[in-house]
Design a protein around this motif. Structure first.
Motif, PDB file in Angstrom:
ATOM      1  N   TRP A 196      86.490 -45.279  35.299  1.00 41.96           N
ATOM      2  CA  TRP A 196      85.263 -45.634  34.592  1.00 41.96           C
ATOM      3  C   TRP A 196      84.260 -44.471  34.647  1.00 41.96           C
ATOM      4  O   TRP A 196      83.684 -44.075  33.634  1.00 41.96           O
ATOM      5  CB  TRP A 196      84.668 -46.903  35.225  1.00 41.96           C
ATOM      6  CG  TRP A 196      83.310 -47.241  34.698  1.00 41.96           C
ATOM      7  CD1 TRP A 196      83.031 -48.011  33.609  1.00 41.96           C
ATOM      8  CD2 TRP A 196      82.053 -46.786  35.228  1.00 41.96           C
ATOM      9  NE1 TRP A 196      81.663 -48.072  33.434  1.00 41.96           N
ATOM     10  CE2 TRP A 196      81.045 -47.333  34.405  1.00 41.96           C
ATOM     11  CE3 TRP A 196      81.682 -45.977  36.307  1.00 41.96           C
ATOM     12  CZ2 TRP A 196      79.687 -47.097  34.627  1.00 41.96           C
ATOM     13  CZ3 TRP A 196      80.339 -45.735  36.520  1.00 41.96           C
ATOM     14  CH2 TRP A 196      79.357 -46.301  35.694  1.00 41.96           C
ATOM     15  N   ALA A 197      84.062 -43.910  35.849  1.00 40.28           N
ATOM     16  CA  ALA A 197      83.064 -42.847  36.014  1.00 40.28           C
ATOM     17  C   ALA A 197      83.442 -41.605  35.207  1.00 40.28           C
ATOM     18  O   ALA A 197      82.592 -40.974  34.585  1.00 40.28           O
ATOM     19  CB  ALA A 197      82.910 -42.493  37.496  1.00 40.28           C
ATOM     20  N   ARG A 198      84.722 -41.256  35.236  1.00 42.23           N
ATOM     21  CA  ARG A 198      85.151 -40.061  34.516  1.00 42.23           C
ATOM     22  C   ARG A 198      84.938 -40.237  33.015  1.00 42.23           C
ATOM     23  O   ARG A 198      84.443 -39.342  32.335  1.00 42.23           O
ATOM     24  CB  ARG A 198      86.622 -39.760  34.799  1.00 42.23           C
ATOM     25  CG  ARG A 198      87.078 -38.421  34.226  1.00 42.23           C
ATOM     26  CD  ARG A 198      88.554 -38.125  34.519  1.00 42.23           C
ATOM     27  NE  ARG A 198      88.958 -38.413  35.876  1.00 42.23           N
ATOM     28  CZ  ARG A 198      88.749 -37.608  36.919  1.00 42.23           C
ATOM     29  NH1 ARG A 198      88.135 -36.468  36.747  1.00 42.23           N
ATOM     30  NH2 ARG A 198      89.155 -37.956  38.123  1.00 42.23           N
ATOM     31  N   LEU A 199      85.301 -41.405  32.491  1.00 40.30           N
ATOM     32  CA  LEU A 199      85.187 -41.603  31.045  1.00 40.30           C
ATOM     33  C   LEU A 199      83.730 -41.770  30.624  1.00 40.30           C
ATOM     34  O   LEU A 199      83.355 -41.378  29.532  1.00 40.30           O
ATOM     35  CB  LEU A 199      86.026 -42.808  30.592  1.00 40.30           C
ATOM     36  CG  LEU A 199      87.533 -42.696  30.813  1.00 40.30           C
ATOM     37  CD1 LEU A 199      88.293 -43.520  29.794  1.00 40.30           C
ATOM     38  CD2 LEU A 199      88.027 -41.262  30.747  1.00 40.30           C
ATOM     39  N   ARG A 200      82.924 -42.327  31.486  1.00 38.36           N
ATOM     40  CA  ARG A 200      81.514 -42.458  31.145  1.00 38.36           C
ATOM     41  C   ARG A 200      80.816 -41.098  31.159  1.00 38.36           C
ATOM     42  O   ARG A 200      80.116 -40.735  30.221  1.00 38.36           O
ATOM     43  CB  ARG A 200      80.820 -43.413  32.117  1.00 38.36           C
ATOM     44  CG  ARG A 200      79.360 -43.650  31.782  1.00 38.36           C
ATOM     45  CD  ARG A 200      78.741 -44.650  32.743  1.00 38.36           C
ATOM     46  NE  ARG A 200      77.299 -44.670  32.619  1.00 38.36           N
ATOM     47  CZ  ARG A 200      76.624 -45.601  31.951  1.00 38.36           C
ATOM     48  NH1 ARG A 200      77.260 -46.579  31.349  1.00 38.36           N
ATOM     49  NH2 ARG A 200      75.306 -45.548  31.888  1.00 38.36           N
ATOM     50  N   THR A 201      81.018 -40.317  32.233  1.00 41.14           N
ATOM     51  CA  THR A 201      80.323 -39.034  32.340  1.00 41.14           C
ATOM     52  C   THR A 201      80.989 -37.958  31.500  1.00 41.14           C
ATOM     53  O   THR A 201      80.328 -37.191  30.820  1.00 41.14           O
ATOM     54  CB  THR A 201      80.306 -38.554  33.808  1.00 41.14           C
ATOM     55  OG1 THR A 201      79.932 -39.626  34.647  1.00 41.14           O
ATOM     56  CG2 THR A 201      79.328 -37.404  33.985  1.00 41.14           C
ATOM     57  N   GLY A 202      82.303 -37.870  31.584  1.00 39.70           N
ATOM     58  CA  GLY A 202      83.010 -36.760  30.936  1.00 39.70           C
ATOM     59  C   GLY A 202      83.280 -36.991  29.458  1.00 39.70           C
ATOM     60  O   GLY A 202      83.479 -36.044  28.707  1.00 39.70           O
ATOM     61  N   PHE A 203      83.321 -38.262  29.034  1.00 45.22           N
ATOM     62  CA  PHE A 203      83.671 -38.566  27.646  1.00 45.22           C
ATOM     63  C   PHE A 203      82.597 -39.382  26.937  1.00 45.22           C
ATOM     64  O   PHE A 203      82.740 -39.698  25.757  1.00 45.22           O
ATOM     65  CB  PHE A 203      85.001 -39.323  27.590  1.00 45.22           C
ATOM     66  CG  PHE A 203      86.197 -38.500  27.973  1.00 45.22           C
ATOM     67  CD1 PHE A 203      86.458 -38.194  29.304  1.00 45.22           C
ATOM     68  CD2 PHE A 203      87.068 -38.012  27.009  1.00 45.22           C
ATOM     69  CE1 PHE A 203      87.556 -37.435  29.665  1.00 45.22           C
ATOM     70  CE2 PHE A 203      88.178 -37.257  27.360  1.00 45.22           C
ATOM     71  CZ  PHE A 203      88.421 -36.967  28.692  1.00 45.22           C
ATOM     72  N   ASP A 204      81.552 -39.761  27.679  1.00 46.00           N
ATOM     73  CA  ASP A 204      80.449 -40.488  27.079  1.00 46.00           C
ATOM     74  C   ASP A 204      80.894 -41.818  26.450  1.00 46.00           C
ATOM     75  O   ASP A 204      80.425 -42.190  25.378  1.00 46.00           O
ATOM     76  CB  ASP A 204      79.787 -39.594  26.015  1.00 46.00           C
ATOM     77  CG  ASP A 204      78.308 -39.865  25.907  1.00 46.00           C
ATOM     78  OD1 ASP A 204      77.755 -40.469  26.840  1.00 46.00           O
ATOM     79  OD2 ASP A 204      77.718 -39.490  24.881  1.00 46.00           O
ATOM     80  N   LEU A 205      81.810 -42.515  27.102  1.00 43.20           N
ATOM     81  CA  LEU A 205      82.319 -43.773  26.543  1.00 43.20           C
ATOM     82  C   LEU A 205      81.606 -44.970  27.169  1.00 43.20           C
ATOM     83  O   LEU A 205      81.164 -44.909  28.313  1.00 43.20           O
ATOM     84  CB  LEU A 205      83.825 -43.902  26.814  1.00 43.20           C
ATOM     85  CG  LEU A 205      84.732 -42.794  26.287  1.00 43.20           C
ATOM     86  CD1 LEU A 205      86.191 -43.184  26.469  1.00 43.20           C
ATOM     87  CD2 LEU A 205      84.451 -42.477  24.827  1.00 43.20           C
ATOM     88  N   ASP A 206      81.523 -46.063  26.398  1.00 41.51           N
ATOM     89  CA  ASP A 206      80.980 -47.303  26.956  1.00 41.51           C
ATOM     90  C   ASP A 206      82.125 -48.181  27.460  1.00 41.51           C
ATOM     91  O   ASP A 206      83.306 -47.844  27.303  1.00 41.51           O
ATOM     92  CB  ASP A 206      80.089 -48.025  25.941  1.00 41.51           C
ATOM     93  CG  ASP A 206      80.874 -48.499  24.727  1.00 41.51           C
ATOM     94  OD1 ASP A 206      82.108 -48.732  24.833  1.00 41.51           O
ATOM     95  OD2 ASP A 206      80.258 -48.648  23.654  1.00 41.51           O
TER      96      ASP A 206
END
Lengths: 203, 188
Positions: B151-161
């Motif tokens: 979750w953290a990687r995709l939120r920070t690194g990919f800007d995903l919700d």
């Protein structure tokens, strides 16, 4: 393109003093853990004045993030993959490097999980996107994003930390399982490669 | 001497309050002591290093804010993980603490998380004939894709919700399970 660097992290140019500080800190982390190292001890190990450390890295967070980036770019540096289908091999090798330096692996993993105030959690993303777009351009945006996200996640030190902590796996098993999972992700796109890369099919 | 149990808990509850307005790094033991109304020394006695505090805080947050729905089948597992990712999105500062705590060099208990055991149990029922190595590969992959780190990687690194992260999770789980031979799966 073609620069002989790590293929992932862009390393900010460091002065000789900064390089010495980061190398000294990394060394001390391996000996003492990241909590117990004072600026004074770092300065002594680097052979410089304590105020020089403060001037370069005003806070411990500054120092830790710079050190994590330095570790990724030097001790954990990898050769650039030339095909998206080579990524499992790169992951396997990376896991073995993490396994050789467990304390440093934890430091790098942790700094990438701090949100916006931490290190970039997917430094290899752009590289993966370049490879995927060149070899498998026909993916729809959601599928492309899922493949890149899964591979970025697997190609990180978090994999090593999690597999070791949660399953007690040794370095060999971690490398095997991480590469296996990356192959699983790639299985879904093997039959989508463009004719320019027909030999990739079914590898 | 052992502190009363509620001192340790009070410290964590106060840390969680402070976490709403600042990052974990900006929560000093001094400020935390003031918030709880105890001495800084008492906090050091409970949590000798910040790593200890981080690990304990993460466990506390996990129980208070992100309880894992129980699951037996693979589809229940995916639903439970979706629910967690959505909960992470509503309290990102708390979820980052979890992601971060799972990355540090272990300090407290080195017990695997509950979700790890639940995934192993699920595979035992769903794929009873699976060989040991493949079972480990699958369990480790599912565990890692269901983590706060993902979750953290995709939120920070990919800007995903959370919705997009759930899609990426489903895709990853699908690729992992598709690698196993069809005969592996228990017939209902």
């Amino acid at each position: 393109m073609g620069a002989a660097v790590t293929g992932s992290t862009a390393v900010p140019a460091l002065s000789g003093t900064q390089g010495a500080i980061l190398a000294a800190y990394a060394e001390l982390i391996e000996e003492l853990g990241s909590d117990d190292v004072s600026y004074r001890v770092i300065a002594r190990r680097a052979g410089i004045a304590e105020r020089t450390v403060f001037r370069n890295y005003p806070t411990r967070v500054d120092l830790l993030l710079a050190t994590a980036a330095w570790i990724e770019a030097t001790l954990f540096a990898r050769e650039e993959s030339h095909s998206i289908f080579d990524v499992p091999l790169a992951i396997r090798e990376a896991m073995q490097r993490y396994d050789a330096r467990p304390e440093l692996a934890h430091v790098v993993a942790e700094t990438a999980m701090r949100g916006v105030s931490g290190a970039a959690p997917s430094p290899g993303r752009a590289q993966l996107e370049r490879l995927l777009d060149a070899e498998v351009p026909s993916l729809d945006p959601a599928q492309r994003r899922s493949v890149i996200a899964a591979l970025s996640h697997l190609d990180s030190v978090g994999t090593w930390v999690t597999f070791r902590r949660e399953f007690g796996m040794d370095g060999r098993d971690i490398a095997d399982a991480a590469a296996w999972a990356a192959e699983a992700v790639l299985d879904t796109i093997r039959d989508r490669v463009t004719p320019a890369y027909p030999w990739r099919r079914g590898r | 001497m052992e502190e009363p149990v509620d001192t340790a808990t009070a410290i964590l509850a106060s840390a969680a309050v402070l976490l709403r307005e600042r990052t974990f790094d900006d929560i000093s033991y001094r400020a935390l002591a003031d918030e709880v109304g105890i001495s800084e020394r008492t906090i050091y006695r409970q949590y000798p290093t910040r790593a200890h505090l981080l690990a304990a805080l993460s466990n506390w947050i996990e129980q208070a804010c992100f309880p894992l729905p129980s699951f037996v089948t693979v589809s229940d597992f995916c639903a439970a993980v979706h629910e967690r990712f959505r909960a992470f999105d509503t309290l990102p500062a708390y979820a980052y603490v979890g992601a971060r705590a799972s990355a540090i060099s272990p300090t407290l208990d080195t017990e695997p998380a509950y979700i790890t055991r639940a995934i192993e149990a699920m595979l035992e029922v769903a794929a009873p004939t699976l060989n040991r190595r493949d079972r480990l590969r699958v369990a480790a992959s599912l565990r890692y894709f269901s983590s706060a780190m993902f979750w953290a990687r995709l939120r920070t690194g990919f800007d995903l919700d959370a919705g997009e992260i759930c899609d990426a999770f489903d895709h990853a789980v699908g690729t992992v399970l598709a690698r196993l031979p069809e005969a592996t799966w228990a017939q209902p």
